[in-house]
Design a protein around this motif. Structure first.
Motif, PDB file in Angstrom:
ATOM      1  N   ALA A 237       0.801  -1.046  -0.300  1.00 23.16           N
ATOM      2  CA  ALA A 237      -0.281  -0.094  -0.207  1.00 23.16           C
ATOM      3  C   ALA A 237       0.971   1.289   0.203  1.00 23.16           C
ATOM      4  O   ALA A 237       1.715   1.840   1.112  1.00 23.16           O
ATOM      5  CB  ALA A 237      -1.188   0.011   1.214  1.00 23.16           C
ATOM      6  N   ASP A 238       0.898   2.093  -1.293  1.00 21.75           N
ATOM      7  CA  ASP A 238       1.944   3.523  -0.812  1.00 21.75           C
ATOM      8  C   ASP A 238       3.204   2.852  -1.229  1.00 21.75           C
ATOM      9  O   ASP A 238       3.936   3.476  -0.350  1.00 21.75           O
ATOM     10  CB  ASP A 238       1.014   4.443  -0.055  1.00 21.75           C
ATOM     11  CG  ASP A 238      -0.199   4.937  -0.314  1.00 21.75           C
ATOM     12  OD1 ASP A 238      -0.433   4.853  -1.639  1.00 21.75           O
ATOM     13  OD2 ASP A 238      -0.699   5.044  -0.009  1.00 21.75           O
ATOM     14  N   GLY A 239       3.449   1.890  -1.672  1.00 26.92           N
ATOM     15  CA  GLY A 239       5.216   1.542  -1.228  1.00 26.92           C
ATOM     16  C   GLY A 239       4.894   0.547  -0.379  1.00 26.92           C
ATOM     17  O   GLY A 239       6.312  -0.152  -0.705  1.00 26.92           O
ATOM     18  N   GLN A 240       4.478   0.522   0.871  1.00 27.89           N
ATOM     19  CA  GLN A 240       5.419  -0.254   1.821  1.00 27.89           C
ATOM     20  C   GLN A 240       3.988  -1.739   1.935  1.00 27.89           C
ATOM     21  O   GLN A 240       2.667  -1.505   1.425  1.00 27.89           O
ATOM     22  CB  GLN A 240       5.156   0.560   2.802  1.00 27.89           C
ATOM     23  CG  GLN A 240       5.322   1.861   3.312  1.00 27.89           C
ATOM     24  CD  GLN A 240       6.847   1.657   2.879  1.00 27.89           C
ATOM     25  OE1 GLN A 240       7.447   0.745   3.800  1.00 27.89           O
ATOM     26  NE2 GLN A 240       7.555   2.719   1.987  1.00 27.89           N
ATOM     27  N   PRO A 241       4.497  -3.179   2.901  1.00 31.22           N
ATOM     28  CA  PRO A 241       4.594  -3.900   2.489  1.00 31.22           C
ATOM     29  C   PRO A 241       3.551  -3.489   3.835  1.00 31.22           C
ATOM     30  O   PRO A 241       3.555  -3.175   5.301  1.00 31.22           O
ATOM     31  CB  PRO A 241       5.977  -4.713   3.186  1.00 31.22           C
ATOM     32  CG  PRO A 241       6.201  -3.909   3.150  1.00 31.22           C
ATOM     33  CD  PRO A 241       6.580  -2.943   2.780  1.00 31.22           C
ATOM     34  N   VAL A 242       2.319  -4.021   4.059  1.00 28.34           N
ATOM     35  CA  VAL A 242       0.958  -4.234   4.911  1.00 28.34           C
ATOM     36  C   VAL A 242       0.416  -5.766   4.965  1.00 28.34           C
ATOM     37  O   VAL A 242       0.080  -5.708   6.354  1.00 28.34           O
ATOM     38  CB  VAL A 242      -0.140  -3.437   4.498  1.00 28.34           C
ATOM     39  CG1 VAL A 242       0.214  -1.944   4.370  1.00 28.34           C
ATOM     40  CG2 VAL A 242      -0.160  -3.761   2.845  1.00 28.34           C
ATOM     41  N   ALA A 243       0.539  -6.533   4.029  1.00 30.50           N
ATOM     42  CA  ALA A 243       0.332  -7.709   4.334  1.00 30.50           C
ATOM     43  C   ALA A 243       0.831  -8.851   3.721  1.00 30.50           C
ATOM     44  O   ALA A 243       1.376  -8.717   2.905  1.00 30.50           O
ATOM     45  CB  ALA A 243      -1.060  -8.393   4.068  1.00 30.50           C
ATOM     46  N   LYS A 244       0.808 -10.478   3.873  1.00 28.55           N
ATOM     47  CA  LYS A 244       2.391 -10.721   3.030  1.00 28.55           C
ATOM     48  C   LYS A 244       1.547 -12.721   3.403  1.00 28.55           C
ATOM     49  O   LYS A 244       1.020 -13.340   4.425  1.00 28.55           O
ATOM     50  CB  LYS A 244       3.658 -10.850   4.000  1.00 28.55           C
ATOM     51  CG  LYS A 244       4.038 -11.591   4.823  1.00 28.55           C
ATOM     52  CD  LYS A 244       5.525 -11.368   5.140  1.00 28.55           C
ATOM     53  CE  LYS A 244       5.464 -12.095   6.887  1.00 28.55           C
ATOM     54  NZ  LYS A 244       6.946 -11.994   7.007  1.00 28.55           N
ATOM     55  N   ASN A 245       2.276 -13.482   2.235  1.00 29.69           N
ATOM     56  CA  ASN A 245       1.578 -14.582   2.815  1.00 29.69           C
ATOM     57  C   ASN A 245       3.182 -15.476   2.438  1.00 29.69           C
ATOM     58  O   ASN A 245       3.641 -15.102   1.625  1.00 29.69           O
ATOM     59  CB  ASN A 245       0.710 -15.049   1.178  1.00 29.69           C
ATOM     60  CG  ASN A 245      -0.523 -15.158   1.493  1.00 29.69           C
ATOM     61  OD1 ASN A 245      -1.799 -14.335   2.672  1.00 29.69           O
ATOM     62  ND2 ASN A 245      -1.270 -15.959   0.160  1.00 29.69           N
ATOM     63  N   ASP A 246       3.679 -15.810   2.691  1.00 30.49           N
ATOM     64  CA  ASP A 246       4.952 -16.617   3.230  1.00 30.49           C
ATOM     65  C   ASP A 246       5.084 -18.266   2.984  1.00 30.49           C
ATOM     66  O   ASP A 246       3.766 -18.903   3.320  1.00 30.49           O
ATOM     67  CB  ASP A 246       5.174 -16.410   4.552  1.00 30.49           C
ATOM     68  CG  ASP A 246       7.308 -16.549   4.441  1.00 30.49           C
ATOM     69  OD1 ASP A 246       7.390 -17.459   3.919  1.00 30.49           O
ATOM     70  OD2 ASP A 246       7.705 -15.916   5.327  1.00 30.49           O
ATOM     71  N   TYR A 247       5.360 -18.657   2.079  1.00 28.66           N
ATOM     72  CA  TYR A 247       5.442 -20.010   1.176  1.00 28.66           C
ATOM     73  C   TYR A 247       6.319 -20.766   2.010  1.00 28.66           C
ATOM     74  O   TYR A 247       6.361 -22.282   1.700  1.00 28.66           O
ATOM     75  CB  TYR A 247       5.066 -19.948   0.513  1.00 28.66           C
ATOM     76  CG  TYR A 247       3.650 -19.283  -0.287  1.00 28.66           C
ATOM     77  CD1 TYR A 247       2.592 -20.011   0.284  1.00 28.66           C
ATOM     78  CD2 TYR A 247       3.166 -18.114  -0.808  1.00 28.66           C
ATOM     79  CE1 TYR A 247       1.252 -19.552  -0.511  1.00 28.66           C
ATOM     80  CE2 TYR A 247       2.229 -17.671  -1.172  1.00 28.66           C
ATOM     81  CZ  TYR A 247       1.485 -17.909  -1.288  1.00 28.66           C
ATOM     82  OH  TYR A 247      -0.012 -17.830  -1.446  1.00 28.66           O
ATOM     83  N   LEU A 248       7.646 -20.874   2.981  1.00 26.74           N
ATOM     84  CA  LEU A 248       7.977 -21.268   3.194  1.00 26.74           C
ATOM     85  C   LEU A 248       8.184 -22.521   3.679  1.00 26.74           C
ATOM     86  O   LEU A 248       8.346 -23.680   3.642  1.00 26.74           O
ATOM     87  CB  LEU A 248       9.052 -20.420   4.768  1.00 26.74           C
ATOM     88  CG  LEU A 248      10.417 -21.024   4.899  1.00 26.74           C
ATOM     89  CD1 LEU A 248      11.081 -20.953   4.259  1.00 26.74           C
ATOM     90  CD2 LEU A 248      10.755 -20.462   5.846  1.00 26.74           C
TER      91      LEU A 248
END
Length: 530
Positions: A237-248
């Protein structure tokens, strides 16, 4: 002469601009050549038991065979044979796909000498690159297994190396014969460089449109990487990470595709942290080598005001909810539960509708079915413009999943519930030696049943013989906690030559605490003389 204004770092602004461009280009170039490491077999530092992308090649003398599994910490893969023909080569090959090259390799391996009078052989590591070179050659016996004073073989590979062969070459005019396996690889660790870039697209969700939106919303997406695989997807959002899905957790780092090559999912995010007005959102997709792509960039309008489209019933979940929603499911295209072979992708497709009207942009929760349902295994799936959604399930045993939809935020119970029953048949592989025998001689059965988790006491399998169109159980054997089984049978009552068709089978559904559907191995024919 025009005046040069000073930048903050003390350089003229024009020079600073040029340096910024050069830096950006350097960063862009490095982003196209990320590296990662894969490990195979027990001696590798990761300590797993898979031979990964290694493949067999070459010629062996009868009854020569290649061994492509590593099942214990002291085991190895490679050549399981008593000989190699004269002037022939055999071994294991590592061939990388188009976007991937090899930078460094570490090998735990050994090669014994032929028996006295049984030829003369070399142990080789051949490297294939634009500047092809043979980087290792040693007369057998040789050892680089990490035991005692024999360090593993470590090689920095030429630029753009695409293939590595570990092999034995028989140089004699006669066949080379051995008392033990001629080539034993007990582990490898390969550093890879991936020049490929991941790709992706937005497929739906409340954050897919212009808005206005408020509260927690989701963005559905499809991400792909045919090289090293998808490692991480972030919502920006506006270039900043706000949520993620980590598939490690789904990345084995055992093969060139270290992580899943395709991911279809969604990311949920509480928009209340942003001020009202327009904002830029996008997806950042990262592969296992660290290469990054920005996809689906678009503008949304944040409202963050209260909403009560239901007249006091709470915030609506999706567009066009009503009293009487229905939720229908298909498992691999079938309404009734199909029996799915282990390892095959399980795709659950659903449609949420109210009469003939699809409920769009709605969150459908997923939980392990039970009474009460267990915690959600995925936060939600998001319906598209046609009210449909897709959920792909990782490989595993029999399961029941509950999909539920609640129309309004303060409803006491779901408006629609559907259960998907997943029945999985394990893969059972059987080998019997010899295929030709006679009375008072023994045949030996070995095999594996693939599909965990295995109960501690093992899995009981029926030993069967075919009689006409039917199979008759005549004994049982037990696969251990690794899924491996061994069995022997001695013939003693065959009165005339006959061919028997034999197999092993898993009885019952969920029998012995083993959560899989009934299944059976490949049949094997054994000819018996009196």
């Amino acid at each position: 002469m025009p005046r040069l204004f000073k930048a903050q770092n003390g350089l003229p602004s024009s020079v600073a601009g040029i340096l910024a461009i050069i830096t950006a280009l350097a960063l862009a170039a490095s982003a196209h050549a990320g590296t990662y490491v894969i490990n195979d077999c027990p001696a590798a530092e990761a300590g797993d038991y898979n031979v990964g992308p290694w493949a067999q090649f070459g010629t062996l003398t009868a009854p020569g065979s290649f061994k492509q599994t590593c099942v214990t910490a002291s085991d190895s893969f490679g050549i399981a044979s008593n000989g190699i023909p004269s002037n022939a080569t055999a071994g294991e090959e590592l061939q990388s796909p188009s976007s991937i090259t090899m930078q460094h390799i570490k090998l735990w391996w050994e090669a014994p000498a032929p028996v006295a009078g049984g030829g003369w052989s070399y142990a080789l590591v051949d490297v294939y690159s634009p500047g092809w070179s043979r980087v290792f050659q040693s007369s057998t016996p040789m050892s680089a297994d990490g035991a005692g004073k024999t360090a593993p073989t470590e090689l920095a590979l030429p630029t753009n190396t695409t293939k590595v062969n570990v092999e034995i070459y028989c140089t004699n005019s006669q066949n080379c014969t051995y008392n033990e396996n001629p080539l034993q690889i007990s582990g490898s660790q390969i550093t890879l460089q991936d020049s490929g870039m991941p790709k992706g697209s937005v497929t739906g969700g409340g954050l897919a449109g212009a808005g206005p939106v408020s509260g927690t919303q989701s963005l559905a997406f499809q991400a792909e990487d045919s090289g090293s695989g998808v490692r991480l997807v972030e919502l920006l959002a506006d270039g900043q990470p706000v949520a993620k899905n980590d598939y490690l957790a789904e990345c084995s780092y055992e093969s060139f595709a270290a992580c899943p090559t395709s991911v279809s999912s969604l990311i949920s995010w509480n928009t209340s942290g942003l001020s009202a007005g327009s904002h830029e959102v996008a997806l950042r997709i990262v592969n296992a080598a660290g290469n990054t792509t920005i996809a689906g960039s678009h503008t949304i309008m944040i409202g963050n005001g209260s909403s009560s489209a239901s007249g006091g019933a709470g915030v609506p979940n999706g567009q066009s909810p009503c009293a009487g929603e229905a939720l229908s499911l298909l498992v691999n295209g079938k309404a009734k539960s199909p029996v799915i072979p282990y390892g095959e992708t399980v795709t659950i497709k659903g449609v949420l509708h109210c009469g003939s009207v699809p409920v769009r942009d709605a969150r459908v929760l997923i939980a392990t079915a039970g009474s009460p349902p267990k915690a959600a295994i995925n936060s939600a799936v998001q319906t598209g413009q046609d009210g449909a959604f897709t959920y792909k399930l990782s490989k595993g045993p029999d399961r029941k999943l509950q999909f539920s939809y609640t129309a309004y935020s303060n409803d006491p119970r779901p408006s629609a519930i559907a259960i998907a029953t997943i029945s999985v048949r394990p893969r059972i592989v059987l080998k019997i030696t010899p295929h030709h025998t006679s009375n008072w001689h023994t045949i030996h059965w070995t095999g594996t049943i693939t599909g965990g988790p295995y109960p501690r006491q093992g899995v009981t399998l029926d030993v069967e013989v075919q009689e006409g169109k039917h199979w008759k159980i005549f004994d049982q054997t037990i696969a251990n906690a690794r899924g491996q089984f061994h069995y022997s049978y001695r013939f003693h009552a065959t009165e005339q030559a006959a061919t028997y068709t034999l197999r092993v089978a898993l009885p019952g559904t969920g029998a012995q605490g083993y959560p899989y559907a009934p299944g059976f191995s490949n049949p094997v024919n054994v000819h018996v003389a009196p």
